[in-house]
Write a protein that holds these residues in place. Sequence first.
Motif, PDB file in Angstrom:
ATOM      1  N   ALA A 166       0.823  -1.216   0.000  1.00  0.00           N
ATOM      2  CA  ALA A 166       0.000   0.000   0.000  1.00  0.00           C
ATOM      3  C   ALA A 166       0.856   1.266   0.000  1.00  0.00           C
ATOM      4  O   ALA A 166       0.408   2.338  -0.391  1.00  0.00           O
ATOM      5  CB  ALA A 166      -0.918   0.002   1.221  1.00  0.00           C
ATOM      6  N   ALA A 167       2.103   1.120   0.437  1.00  0.00           N
ATOM      7  CA  ALA A 167       2.963   2.305   0.585  1.00  0.00           C
ATOM      8  C   ALA A 167       3.491   2.767  -0.776  1.00  0.00           C
ATOM      9  O   ALA A 167       3.569   1.969  -1.715  1.00  0.00           O
ATOM     10  CB  ALA A 167       4.128   1.966   1.500  1.00  0.00           C
ATOM     11  N   PRO A 168       3.829   4.045  -0.905  1.00  0.00           N
ATOM     12  CA  PRO A 168       4.399   4.548  -2.154  1.00  0.00           C
ATOM     13  C   PRO A 168       5.672   3.766  -2.494  1.00  0.00           C
ATOM     14  O   PRO A 168       6.544   3.634  -1.619  1.00  0.00           O
ATOM     15  CB  PRO A 168       4.735   6.007  -1.833  1.00  0.00           C
ATOM     16  N   PRO A 169       5.779   3.236  -3.730  1.00  0.00           N
ATOM     17  CA  PRO A 169       6.965   2.431  -4.085  1.00  0.00           C
ATOM     18  C   PRO A 169       8.271   3.169  -3.844  1.00  0.00           C
ATOM     19  O   PRO A 169       9.254   2.572  -3.406  1.00  0.00           O
ATOM     20  CB  PRO A 169       6.766   2.159  -5.578  1.00  0.00           C
ATOM     21  N   ALA A 170       8.256   4.465  -4.118  1.00  0.00           N
ATOM     22  CA  ALA A 170       9.499   5.223  -3.927  1.00  0.00           C
ATOM     23  C   ALA A 170       9.913   5.242  -2.463  1.00  0.00           C
ATOM     24  O   ALA A 170      11.098   5.325  -2.135  1.00  0.00           O
ATOM     25  CB  ALA A 170       9.324   6.639  -4.454  1.00  0.00           C
ATOM     26  N   MET A 171       8.937   5.156  -1.574  1.00  0.00           N
ATOM     27  CA  MET A 171       9.255   5.117  -0.131  1.00  0.00           C
ATOM     28  C   MET A 171       9.906   3.775   0.216  1.00  0.00           C
ATOM     29  O   MET A 171      10.879   3.718   0.971  1.00  0.00           O
ATOM     30  CB  MET A 171       7.969   5.306   0.686  1.00  0.00           C
TER      31      MET A 171
END
Length: 290
Positions: A166-171
């Motif tokens: 669910a988290a931003p891939p870049a994160m």
Amino acid sequence: MGLRLKYNLVLVLACLLGIAAATVLSYVFVQRSAVEDVKQNIRLLRGNALAVRSYTLNHVEPLLEDDSDILFLPETVTAFAARTVFDTFRGSFPEYSYKESALDPTNPADRPDARERAMIEQFRADPELDQIASVLDTGAGRELTMAFPITITQEGCLRCHSTPEAAPPAMIDLYGPANGFGWQLGETVGAQFISAPMTLVEARARDARLMLIGGLALVFLLVFVMTNLLLGRMVLTPVRRMSALAEKVSLGDFSVPEYRKPGRDEISSLSASFNRMRRSLERAMSMIDG
Ligand code: HEC
């Protein structure tokens, strides 16, 4: 034991008791208000950190939301913003510190130490508990730490802290998929820890105590000197003179001059009565002799 000695013993005893009571009371009250001062400083700092968090969440993060697949800036993260702003603040006030720890942190630097972990567990066990204060003796003086629970109250937090998917891939590229996930809505995941030095307020409290006790001792000293002067002049000296006179008169020596203490107090009227008694006695004696 003379009157003066008796009086002074009672007075000194009362002074010592008074100073002892004032010392104990001032210690309790001044110390308590010093701790309250430090707590108030910490609450202010926390209010500021919360404002920074809220600003980041509502004004900064939305600006980059659209690009979050390719770009992740830690600067848009509330915890990062609060910590970074505080680090800048520490440039001027190095003895203060701020930390947001989580049991399973996104950034390994936010891992709690044993003392912090115990406090987080305490918050998790008791949802009613909203702050813990504890004093630690560091090498450089005493330090007050206050802890406040961090509970997930907004759905928005779960975007980055529920699952790596669910988290931003870049994160994920930046922080990895292993830490800082699996947090639940309503769960207390960590705590804010803010520490402030107590050395300054404690030094001020010590000065205030010294002033108070010094002032009290000075007042007692004044009372001691002035009441002793009064006692001597108004009671002891006249009584001593009358007693010497009575001694002579009782041995039949009527040649000594009469003594009348000026004024209208009890000792003055005693000296007048004594003179009258002496004249009556003298008359009675001369009648017997005649
Ligand atoms: C856009 C993604 C994102 C959102 C939304 C988000 N966080 Fe985070 N959070 C992070 C990242 C990334 C870090 C690590 C930041 C750093 O380097 O210190 C972090 C760190 C934290 C920390 C410090 C402990 C740790 O995990 O390192 C806490 C506490 C925290 N977040 C709570 C929250 C809460 C509460 C919310 C909702 C108000 C929230 N986060 C929303 C990404 C996010």
